[in-house]
Design an enzyme around this catalytic site. Structure first.
Site, PDB file in Angstrom:
ATOM      1  N   VAL A  13       0.657  -1.335   0.029  1.00  0.00           N
ATOM      2  CA  VAL A  13       0.098   0.020   0.030  1.00  0.00           C
ATOM      3  C   VAL A  13       0.876   1.206   0.029  1.00  0.00           C
ATOM      4  CG1 VAL A  13      -1.578   1.473   1.373  1.00  0.00           C
ATOM      5  CG2 VAL A  13      -1.905  -1.022   1.073  1.00  0.00           C
ATOM      6  N   GLY A  80       1.078  -1.922   9.252  1.00  0.00           N
ATOM      7  CA  GLY A  80       0.142  -2.847  10.118  1.00  0.00           C
ATOM      8  C   GLY A  80       0.210  -4.119   9.267  1.00  0.00           C
ATOM      9  N   ALA A 119      -4.335   4.820   6.481  1.00  0.00           N
ATOM     10  CA  ALA A 119      -4.618   3.953   5.399  1.00  0.00           C
ATOM     11  C   ALA A 119      -4.850   2.382   5.725  1.00  0.00           C
ATOM     12  CB  ALA A 119      -3.776   4.031   4.333  1.00  0.00           C
ATOM     13  N   PRO A 122      -8.542  -2.175  10.722  1.00  0.00           N
ATOM     14  CA  PRO A 122      -9.838  -1.722  10.362  1.00  0.00           C
ATOM     15  C   PRO A 122      -9.647  -0.128  10.424  1.00  0.00           C
ATOM     16  CG  PRO A 122      -9.613  -2.354  12.394  1.00  0.00           C
ATOM     17  CD  PRO A 122      -8.198  -2.724  12.118  1.00  0.00           C
ATOM     18  N   ASP A 124     -11.534   2.720  10.178  1.00  0.00           N
ATOM     19  CA  ASP A 124     -12.322   3.614  10.847  1.00  0.00           C
ATOM     20  C   ASP A 124     -11.727   3.536  12.458  1.00  0.00           C
ATOM     21  OD1 ASP A 124     -14.396   4.450   9.105  1.00  0.00           O
ATOM     22  OD2 ASP A 124     -14.680   2.395   8.950  1.00  0.00           O
ATOM     23  N   SER A 144      -8.781   7.283   4.870  1.00  0.00           N
ATOM     24  CA  SER A 144      -8.881   7.039   3.405  1.00  0.00           C
ATOM     25  C   SER A 144     -10.507   6.731   3.522  1.00  0.00           C
ATOM     26  CB  SER A 144      -7.944   6.011   2.963  1.00  0.00           C
ATOM     27  OG  SER A 144      -8.179   4.743   3.435  1.00  0.00           O
ATOM     28  N   ARG A 152     -14.506   2.155  -6.510  1.00  0.00           N
ATOM     29  CA  ARG A 152     -14.854   1.021  -7.127  1.00  0.00           C
ATOM     30  C   ARG A 152     -16.480   1.012  -7.440  1.00  0.00           C
ATOM     31  NH1 ARG A 152     -12.092  -2.193  -1.982  1.00  0.00           N
ATOM     32  NH2 ARG A 152     -10.224  -2.663  -3.057  1.00  0.00           N
ATOM     33  N   HIS A 176     -15.783   1.538   6.482  1.00  0.00           N
ATOM     34  CA  HIS A 176     -15.181   1.041   5.445  1.00  0.00           C
ATOM     35  C   HIS A 176     -14.991  -0.358   5.704  1.00  0.00           C
ATOM     36  CE1 HIS A 176     -12.038   0.048   2.534  1.00  0.00           C
ATOM     37  NE2 HIS A 176     -11.110  -0.123   3.153  1.00  0.00           N
TER      38      HIS A 176
END
Length: 302
Positions: A13, A80, A119, A122, A124, A144, A152, A176
């Site tokens: 990422v 992470g 980013a 989890p 939130d 993000s 998407r 998210h």
């Protein structure tokens, strides 16, 4: 002062974000890479620097450390544990909460006074924990959120009705994660309700595709990263260029004491204002469910 961005976590990422930065015209002057594997990111910095002859922007790229955060405008955290096959984003919560406490504490101890861009999943929960660990004002911690889910959605709609995704006005909001949903009641194309273009049964299929996209990609290639890299650049540009862009980022909701994604105005202050769009009865129940899912996840960390 230069627009310095510090990237913490240089896996798939993080490096997709870095590469996307180089391929777009941005206001980023310095990109500092921080990762536990210093030898590897030295190689990443070399590889990225070799792109500069053909990049639209001149960016100074180097390996750094937490003391570089002092003068950073943005610290992006992409560090992470990765989501494995069969895992939900919430399954990562206990692994990544410990990692984040160490990272955010180290950043703040070095005098950081900018904006955090998160980013890591989890999403939130990690955004909320960053806010609490940092002690910064809520507007300066941005997740993000559902920017990727929204991208998407727009792609899938565009493929179905053959309209450019940039001309589709629709948002995925909420968590998210598995409780996210499409605010269809507010979706439109050229000021015309999306109901004129898409049947109800197709809406359900599209929403399910969006929700399952990450799982489908992970099953096939092990991880998702190009899409989120582009989303992070979009948010970075909104901040550094003071664009007042409306993006579905995750930010603090004081009423419920959580971070959750709604459309928001993003500029040099971070999240200038959350926009709570009117929802129909069914969507209102869905946002309540998302709120409860996030609250329970946060409580499990506390």
């Amino acid at each position: 002062m230069k627009n310095r961005v510090v990237l913490i976590g240089c896996g798939n990422v993080g490096m997709s974000y870095a590469y996307a930065l180089l391929n777009q015209h941005t206001y980023v002057d310095e990109l500092i890479l921080i990762d536990l594997n210093k030898e590897r990111i030295e190689g990443e910095a070399m590889d990225l620097n070799h792109c500069l002859a053909y990049s639209p922007s001149r960016v100074e790229i180097r390996v750094g450390d937490y003391d570089d955060c002092k003068d950073a405008k943005i610290v992006v955290i992409a560090a992470g544990a990765n989501q494995e096959k069969g895992e939900t984003r919430l399954d990562l919560i206990h692994k990544n909460s410990k990692i984040f406490k160490s990272i955010v504490t180290s950043v703040m101890e070095n005098g950081f006074d900018g904006i955090f861009l998160i980013a890591t999943n989890p999403l939130d929960v990690m955004t909320y924990l960053t806010l609490k660990y940092s002690g910064l004002k809520p507007n300066r911690v941005v997740g993000s959120g559902t920017t990727l889910d929204t991208a998407r959605l727009k792609y899938l709609i565009s493929e179905k009705i053959k309209i450019c995704p940039k001309d589709i006005q629709a948002f995925v909001i909420g968590e998210h994660g598995d409780s996210e949903f499409v605010a269809w009641s507010n979706a439109n194309i050229a000021l015309t309700s999306i109901d004129s273009f898409i049947e109800e049964t197709d809406k359900e299929k599209l929403e399910e595709q969006v929700r399952n996209s990450a799982y489908e990609i992970i099953n096939r290639k092990g991880a998702t990263y190009y899409g989120i890299g582009m989303c992070l650049v979009r948010i970075t540009s909104a901040i550094l260029e003071d664009k007042n862009l409306i993006l579905p980022v995750s930010s603090y909701d004081k009423e419920h004491d959580i971070c959750i994604s709604t459309p928001a105005i993003v500029n040099r202050h971070g999240v200038e204002e959350k926009i709570f769009i009117p929802l129909n009865e069914q969507e209102t129940e869905k946002i309540k469910k998302s709120i409860e899912v996030i609250k329970e996840a946060i409580e499990s960390v506390k």
